[in-house]
Design a protein around this motif. Structure first.
Motif, mmCIF file in Angstrom:
data_model
loop_
_atom_site.group_PDB
_atom_site.id
_atom_site.type_symbol
_atom_site.label_atom_id
_atom_site.label_comp_id
_atom_site.label_asym_id
_atom_site.label_seq_id
_atom_site.Cartn_x
_atom_site.Cartn_y
_atom_site.Cartn_z
ATOM 1 N N LEU A 58 -14.335 3.546 -36.546
ATOM 2 C CA LEU A 58 -14.399 3.242 -37.985
ATOM 3 C C LEU A 58 -13.083 2.663 -38.504
ATOM 4 O O LEU A 58 -12.920 2.460 -39.702
ATOM 5 N N GLY A 59 -12.129 2.435 -37.578
ATOM 6 C CA GLY A 59 -10.891 1.763 -37.983
ATOM 7 C C GLY A 59 -9.717 2.676 -38.267
ATOM 8 O O GLY A 59 -8.686 2.220 -38.759
ATOM 9 N N TYR A 60 -9.835 3.999 -37.960
ATOM 10 C CA TYR A 60 -8.698 4.897 -38.176
ATOM 11 C C TYR A 60 -7.533 4.431 -37.311
ATOM 12 O O TYR A 60 -7.746 4.051 -36.165
ATOM 13 N N PRO A 61 -6.279 4.431 -37.791
ATOM 14 C CA PRO A 61 -5.795 4.982 -39.063
ATOM 15 C C PRO A 61 -5.793 3.985 -40.230
ATOM 16 O O PRO A 61 -5.409 4.343 -41.334
ATOM 17 N N ASP A 62 -6.250 2.735 -39.998
ATOM 18 C CA ASP A 62 -6.174 1.730 -41.073
ATOM 19 C C ASP A 62 -7.394 1.845 -41.991
ATOM 20 O O ASP A 62 -8.176 0.897 -42.139
ATOM 21 N N VAL A 63 -7.560 3.022 -42.588
ATOM 22 C CA VAL A 63 -8.801 3.300 -43.320
ATOM 23 C C VAL A 63 -8.911 2.480 -44.610
ATOM 24 O O VAL A 63 -10.018 2.173 -45.052
ATOM 25 N N GLU A 64 -7.779 2.115 -45.188
ATOM 26 C CA GLU A 64 -7.815 1.325 -46.429
ATOM 27 C C GLU A 64 -8.396 -0.066 -46.167
ATOM 28 O O GLU A 64 -9.104 -0.625 -46.997
ATOM 29 N N GLN A 65 -8.116 -0.608 -44.965
ATOM 30 C CA GLN A 65 -8.574 -1.966 -44.649
ATOM 31 C C GLN A 65 -9.974 -1.978 -44.025
ATOM 32 O O GLN A 65 -10.575 -3.033 -43.869
ATOM 33 N N SER A 66 -10.479 -0.812 -43.642
ATOM 34 C CA SER A 66 -11.736 -0.779 -42.893
ATOM 35 C C SER A 66 -12.950 -0.601 -43.793
ATOM 36 O O SER A 66 -13.067 0.391 -44.504
ATOM 37 N N ASP A 67 -13.869 -1.547 -43.683
ATOM 38 C CA ASP A 67 -15.123 -1.460 -44.428
ATOM 39 C C ASP A 67 -15.992 -0.320 -43.878
ATOM 40 O O ASP A 67 -16.870 0.195 -44.562
ATOM 41 N N LEU A 68 -15.743 0.068 -42.619
ATOM 42 C CA LEU A 68 -16.590 1.079 -41.980
ATOM 43 C C LEU A 68 -16.195 2.513 -42.328
ATOM 44 O O LEU A 68 -16.955 3.445 -42.074
ATOM 45 N N TRP A 69 -14.999 2.701 -42.885
ATOM 46 C CA TRP A 69 -14.549 4.076 -43.177
ATOM 47 C C TRP A 69 -15.479 4.768 -44.178
ATOM 48 O O TRP A 69 -15.528 5.990 -44.254
ATOM 49 N N ARG A 70 -16.281 3.978 -44.893
ATOM 50 C CA ARG A 70 -17.237 4.572 -45.854
ATOM 51 C C ARG A 70 -18.256 5.468 -45.148
ATOM 52 O O ARG A 70 -18.917 6.279 -45.790
ATOM 53 N N PHE A 71 -18.412 5.301 -43.821
ATOM 54 C CA PHE A 71 -19.389 6.133 -43.097
ATOM 55 C C PHE A 71 -18.842 7.515 -42.741
ATOM 56 O O PHE A 71 -19.580 8.355 -42.240
ATOM 57 N N TRP A 72 -17.533 7.739 -42.950
ATOM 58 C CA TRP A 72 -16.950 9.045 -42.601
ATOM 59 C C TRP A 72 -16.993 9.970 -43.813
ATOM 60 O O TRP A 72 -16.718 9.532 -44.907
ATOM 61 N N PRO A 73 -17.327 11.262 -43.657
ATOM 62 C CA PRO A 73 -17.590 11.956 -42.397
ATOM 63 C C PRO A 73 -18.968 11.626 -41.824
ATOM 64 O O PRO A 73 -19.917 11.380 -42.572
ATOM 65 N N ALA A 74 -19.062 11.628 -40.493
ATOM 66 C CA ALA A 74 -20.338 11.354 -39.821
ATOM 67 C C ALA A 74 -21.374 12.380 -40.271
ATOM 68 O O ALA A 74 -21.043 13.539 -40.529
ATOM 69 N N ASP A 75 -22.624 11.941 -40.346
ATOM 70 C CA ASP A 75 -23.709 12.855 -40.718
ATOM 71 C C ASP A 75 -24.132 13.721 -39.542
ATOM 72 O O ASP A 75 -24.502 14.878 -39.723
ATOM 73 N N LEU A 76 -24.074 13.153 -38.324
ATOM 74 C CA LEU A 76 -24.559 13.915 -37.166
ATOM 75 C C LEU A 76 -23.886 13.470 -35.878
ATOM 76 O O LEU A 76 -23.903 12.292 -35.532
ATOM 77 N N HIS A 77 -23.280 14.448 -35.178
ATOM 78 C CA HIS A 77 -22.876 14.240 -33.782
ATOM 79 C C HIS A 77 -23.956 14.904 -32.935
ATOM 80 O O HIS A 77 -24.151 16.124 -33.020
ATOM 81 N N LEU A 78 -24.635 14.135 -32.115
ATOM 82 C CA LEU A 78 -25.643 14.685 -31.215
ATOM 83 C C LEU A 78 -24.989 14.886 -29.856
ATOM 84 O O LEU A 78 -24.391 13.956 -29.319
ATOM 85 N N VAL A 79 -25.083 16.102 -29.291
ATOM 86 C CA VAL A 79 -24.371 16.416 -28.036
ATOM 87 C C VAL A 79 -25.239 17.291 -27.138
ATOM 88 O O VAL A 79 -26.168 17.943 -27.605
ATOM 89 N N GLY A 80 -24.894 17.331 -25.855
ATOM 90 C CA GLY A 80 -25.498 18.295 -24.940
ATOM 91 C C GLY A 80 -24.860 19.660 -25.164
ATOM 92 O O GLY A 80 -23.712 19.748 -25.613
ATOM 93 N N LYS A 81 -25.588 20.726 -24.821
ATOM 94 C CA LYS A 81 -25.093 22.069 -25.171
ATOM 95 C C LYS A 81 -23.777 22.418 -24.463
ATOM 96 O O LYS A 81 -22.994 23.219 -24.963
#
Length: 511
Positions: free
Chosen positions: A240-263
């Motif tokens: 999402l462009g960290y640490p340049d969050v001010e310049q990143s259009d994608l930072w709007r998606f953070w925090p993520a809604d779902l991390h899907l993982v194996g147990k």
């Protein structure tokens, strides 16, 4: 403005080729991403590969290759798997990319500046296979006196200089976070395990290594590389462009809604990751959901037994949509599953060919024969018609809630209830008989079936995109009419329909 939704798979570890477990996670995440897009969300779906660590360095050495050449080759296999499974990711991140290294080093500095990283020496048990440190109290002893991790992996006693993350300082804050966010970890059983682990006392976490070089250098101390989990988890914000969050259009998606993982990796995501984020002053992911493992005909998958299921071979034999359907239909998502060839064939023949395929074929054949191959008129409905339609209309609302708690098997069962009810309806109404006795009534019945199958096919698109594209086309639904919101508008009567063709042929074993 559309609401945002960010979903991730774990980044897959490249010390071996992709297997059905990787495909399972990717397909499940893809279903949820597709569902959210159909429901009007602006979606960011991230997947990728985890390419550092001692295990990768060793695997490369065993093949006589440089680590970079080795990871390039294996990462390409994972990307190929995702593409062949038609996974609609928005970004495929690799931890050997410069943008990711920059992000990891920035996160490290941020946490160090806040006072949560210090230099010490690690002495204790480490499992190379799990890339995980274990306390004495977590280990089991084999009959021959060896100590092993709870996963069955070998452990070795390690002693080396190491930077530590003050995980112990976050124990109370993590408990408070779990308390305030009961939905943070799913399923419930996994949440309870993690809570009891936190309550048993958190020790500071070793987050650097000096005994090998294949990793991201620690800022200001090139003798150390970052612990592979500090590196891997950061991928979710590097993309999402960290640490340049001010310049990143994608930072709007953070925090993520779902991390899907194996147990097996729930602990890293649900304890270490929120603590790292809190220490860096960043928002914590909204939800982490961990699913179970697959066995094969009741046995654990292993290369030595020769029963590892290769997802692309399954797809070659059975087709992509039946494989996607089977993996999410066969077991409650979150629990363990067992793959059996016969179960897959049974699902294909009973549920896809008989239940859904037959329903669509019977309906559309009748429409072609008896309604000039055009979408039938709506006509005057009776109580039976309204009963079926009113259940079908509720589908997107019911599915929305099930998808949000990752109950994918429940979502499919909810859809199948409508399919079974539709089969009972067509048998009971018998439009082929009404043609002679009450042709007006026949037209109404066929129109009800067309409308219900349209809702079913629209809702099944995330699970079986290719097959449902064909079915919606045969129902006269244009490509611009396939979102959930479009279900509020009826298909115009009189629209020409293509000639019906079977969507799900029966699978017959070769003699």
């Amino acid at each position: 403005m559309k609401p945002h939704y960010m979903i991730t798979t774990p980044i897959y570890y490249v010390n071996g080729a992709p297997h059905v477990g990787h495909a399972y996670t990717s397909i499940a995440a893809d279903v949820m991403a597709r569902f959210k897009r159909l429901d009007g969300y602006d979606v960011f779906f991230l997947t990728g590969t985890d390419e550092h660590g001692q295990k990768v360095e060793q695997a490369a050495q065993n093949q006589g290759q440089t680590p970079q050449k080795f990871v390039d080759m294996v990462s390409a296999q994972f990307k190929n798997m995702a593409d062949r499974l038609e996974i609609t990711y928005d970004d495929f991140i690799r931890t050997t990319e410069d943008r990711h290294k920059k992000s990891c080093q920035a996160l490290w500095k941020k946490i160090a500046d806040a006072g949560y990283i210090y230099l010490g020496a690690y002495e204790g048990w480490y499992s190379l296979r799990d890339e995980c440190y274990y306390g004495e109290d977590e280990l089991e002893t084999t009959p021959d006196g060896r100590k092993i991790a709870p996963t069955g992996a070998e452990v070795k006693w390690l002693k080396e200089p190491s930077y530590f993350f003050k995980l112990s300082a976050w124990q109370d804050k993590l408990l408070e976070f779990y308390e305030q966010n009961p939905q943070f970890v799913g399923p419930e059983s996994r949440r309870n395990e993690l809570l009891s682990f936190i309550k048993s006392g958190l020790r500071d976490l070793s987050i650097s290594r000096t005994s090998f070089k294949w990793g991201i250098p620690v800022p200001g101390d090139d003798d150390h590389v970052m612990y592979v989990w500090f590196d891997a988890l950061t991928n979710y914000i590097s993309a999402l462009g960290y640490p340049d969050v001010e310049q990143s259009d994608l930072w709007r998606f953070w925090p993520a809604d779902l991390h899907l993982v194996g147990k097996e990796i729930a602990r890293f995501h649900a304890l270490y990751w929120p603590a790292f984020l809190m220490a860096a002053g960043l928002d914590v992911t909204k939800r982490i959901y961990s699913h179970g493992w697959w066995t094969v005909e009741g046995e654990k998958m292993s290369k030595s037994v020769g029963n590892v299921i290769e997802p692309l071979k399954l797809v070659e034999e059975f087709g992509l949509d039946p494989v996607r359907f089977f993996l999410l239909r066969e077991v409650p998502f979150g629990g363990d599953g067992d793959y059996s060839r016969q179960s897959l064939i049974n699902r294909m023949n009973n549920e896809l060919a008989n239940d859904l395929g037959n329903l669509a074929q019977r309906t559309l054949t009748q429409v072609t024969r008896n309604c000039d191959g055009k979408v039938p008129e709506i006509g005057k409905r009776n109580a039976d018609d309204e009963a079926l339609l009113s259940k079908a209309v509720l589908l997107p609302i019911l599915l929305r809630e099930q998808i949000d708690r990752q109950a994918l098997h429940e979502a499919l069962e909810t859809i199948w209830k409508i399919i079974r009810a539709s089969n009972a309806y067509i048998d009971h109404q018998a439009p082929w008989t009404l043609k002679k006795t009450d042709p007006e009534r026949m037209v109404v019945v066929l129109r009800v079936l067309v409308d219900v199958i349209r809702i079913v096919a629209t809702c099944l698109q995330p699970f079986m995109p290719g097959a449902m594209d064909k079915l919606l086309t045969q129902l006269g639904v244009l490509e611009t009419e396939r979102q959930f919101a479009d279900l509020e508008n009826v298909i115009p009567s009189g629209r020409d329909l293509p000639k019906p063709a079977g969507i799900f042929p029966r699978f017959v074993e070769a003699e």
